[in-house]
Write a protein that holds these residues in place. Structure first.
Motif, short mmCIF file in Angstrom:
data_model
loop_
_atom_site.label_atom_id
_atom_site.label_comp_id
_atom_site.label_asym_id
_atom_site.label_seq_id
_atom_site.Cartn_x
_atom_site.Cartn_y
_atom_site.Cartn_z
N GLY A 96 0.82 -1.21 0.00
CA GLY A 96 0.00 0.00 0.00
C GLY A 96 0.85 1.26 0.00
N SER A 97 1.89 1.27 0.82
CA SER A 97 2.75 2.47 0.90
C SER A 97 3.36 2.77 -0.46
N PHE A 129 -4.50 7.41 7.47
CA PHE A 129 -3.34 6.51 7.49
C PHE A 129 -3.02 6.14 6.04
N ASP A 214 -7.19 6.91 -1.65
CA ASP A 214 -6.47 5.80 -1.05
C ASP A 214 -7.47 4.67 -0.78
N GLN A 217 -7.25 0.00 1.84
CA GLN A 217 -8.06 -0.83 2.73
C GLN A 217 -9.50 -0.98 2.22
N LYS A 243 -3.47 -4.45 -0.29
CA LYS A 243 -4.15 -5.40 0.60
C LYS A 243 -4.95 -6.48 -0.15
N1 PLP Z 1 -3.28 3.22 3.10
C1 PLP Z 1 -4.21 2.68 3.91
C2 PLP Z 1 -5.61 3.23 3.88
C3 PLP Z 1 -3.90 1.61 4.74
O1 PLP Z 1 -4.83 1.09 5.54
C4 PLP Z 1 -2.57 1.11 4.73
C5 PLP Z 1 -2.18 0.00 5.62
O2 PLP Z 1 -2.83 -0.30 6.59
C6 PLP Z 1 -1.63 1.71 3.88
C7 PLP Z 1 -2.01 2.75 3.07
C8 PLP Z 1 -0.22 1.19 3.82
O3 PLP Z 1 -0.20 -0.09 3.27
P1 PLP Z 1 1.06 -1.08 3.50
O4 PLP Z 1 1.08 -1.43 4.94
O5 PLP Z 1 0.75 -2.25 2.60
O6 PLP Z 1 2.28 -0.35 3.06
#
Ligand code: PLP
Length: 394
Positions: A96-97, A129, A214, A217, A243
């Motif tokens: 996700g990041s 987040f 985003d 999730q 995810k």
């Molecule tokens: N964006 C959202 C809405 C998330 O819930 C998360 C992780 O919980 C992320 C980004 C980051 O994802 P990752 O942990 O796969 O890097």
């Protein structure tokens, strides 16, 4: 002495041996109803036959080549995501990041490409987040996550949640994009109201600003639509997801319109692993199931059923569960008692759930659950609330 695994998590003292659908089983045979799904990752539950078969077959053929070559599974998955969404093009990531980083870079490049190099600021919402990499953390903007990691990556400005006037007041000629979760996850399953999403879309159009959603999730069917933005009847410019897209295989994607992606030419971005043949085989297999006729409709109806049943428990135990919010199978229980108490009480009844900010408990079951799993959850949750009430009044 430091543990051999970097101790950045406070882990529950349990390990699982295997999984079957929405169940996780320990080595000594204890069965847990998994309403956490590895925090919204195991979208099709554990050991889904179609995913296992696809992964096994692909593992015997080809794992990795490189983005220096064409990858047929990548082209196929990108075309299918484009056909099913607002997007014209897709970049595949591993998390996700990374999807968020790609989205931020893309939005900034879009403006630079148009001769506006000073236009790089991203507006985000409080309680967001967006991940743990440095730019994603700056977008997240939480003091406790940023502290001690040196200068905060510049170019992010945060406004209070669901405050249109505040958002409008910080939008300037330096604004490149607005980045938001349509339903905040870690922030406590808080949906941005649909009419506000439409207003933000309108404001972005008016000011030439990109709307970045985003869906890490909330995406890939979790709310009963492929992406949660669809509930508001809007189309974003860029979407970051991850995810559930791999059903447990680490992968993510950044989807964009042709215009938003116009600055991303060869050499501007890349990933060694992103979109490799193994990940793409699994991603295509997940999408096979999500796009089966009636699958997402069932997520909606099962979600409704779950919500109504939990609402009945909330009526019975208002001193524990104050209310329910969210969409589809992305539900948040606002607690009256400390949320960690409810997570623990559910765990004692062998139900896995996840805490979130705002004293919330998240229910994120695999999307394949049916009526019988909802009933099982309700029976266990009723017991958990009964025990918790007795404990709290003792
Ligand atoms: N964006 C959202 C809405 C998330 O819930 C998360 C992780 O919980 C992320 C980004 C980051 O994802 P990752 O942990 O796969 O890097």
């Amino acid at each position: 002495m430091i543990e051999s695994v970097l101790p950045v998590y406070n882990r529950t003292d349990i390990a699982f041996d295997h999984g079957e659908g929405p169940w996780l089983v320990t080595g000594d045979g204890r069965r847990f109803l998994d309403f956490a799904s590895g925090v919204a990752v195991n979208s099709l539950g554990h050991a889904h036959p179609h995913l296992v078969k696809t992964l096994t077959e692909q593992a015997q053929k080809l794992w990795h080549t490189s983005n220096l070559y064409h990858i047929s599974g990548q082209e196929k998955l990108a075309q299918r995501l484009v056909a099913a969404s607002f997007a014209d093009t897709v970049f595949f990531t591993n998390s996700g990041s990374e999807s968020i980083e790609c989205a931020i870079k893309m939005a900034r490049k879009y403006h630079t490409h148009r001769g506006k190099a000073d236009c790089f600021e991203i507006i985000t919402l409080e309680n967001a987040f967006h991940g743990r990499t440095l730019a994603a953390l700056a977008a997240t903007g939480r003091e406790n996550y940023l502290e001690g990691f040196g200068p905060v990556s510049p170019g992010f400005v945060q406004v209070p949640f669901a405050d249109m006037a505040a958002l409008e007041s910080v939008m300037t000629s330096a604004t490149a994009g607005v980045l938001l979760e349509p339903i905040q996850g870690e922030g406590g399953v808080r949906p941005v109201p649909s009419d506000m999403l439409r207003k933000i879309r309108g404001l972005c159009d008016e000011r030439g600003v990109l709307l970045i959603v985003d869906e890490v999730q909330s995406g890939m069917g979790r709310t009963g639509k492929l992406f949660a933005y669809e509930w508001a009847d809007i189309e974003p410019d860029i979407v970051a997801t991850a995810k559930g897209i791999g059903g447990g295989f680490p992968m993510g994607a950044c989807l964009a319109t042709e215009a938003a992606a116009s600055g991303m030419t060869a050499g501007t971005h890349g990933s060694t692993f992103g979109g490799n043949p193994l990940a793409m085989a699994v991603g295509n297999a997940v999408l096979d199931v999500l796009l089966e006729p009636g699958f997402l409709e069932k997520v909606v109806s099962t979600g409704l059923r779950l919500r109504q049943s939990v609402a009945m428990i909330s009526d019975q135990y208002p001193e524990i569960i104050e209310g329910i919010q969210g969409e589809g199978l992305f539900l948040g229980l606002r607690c009256q008692c400390p949320n960690v108490g409810l997570v623990q009480a559910l765990y004692n009844e062998r139900v896995l759930s996840v805490g979130a900010a705002n004293n919330t408990v998240r229910l994120l079951p695999p999307l394949i659950i049916d009526e019988s799993h909802v009933e099982e959850l309700i029976s266990r949750m009723t017991k958990a609330c009964k025990v918790l009430k007795a404990q709290n009044s003792a």
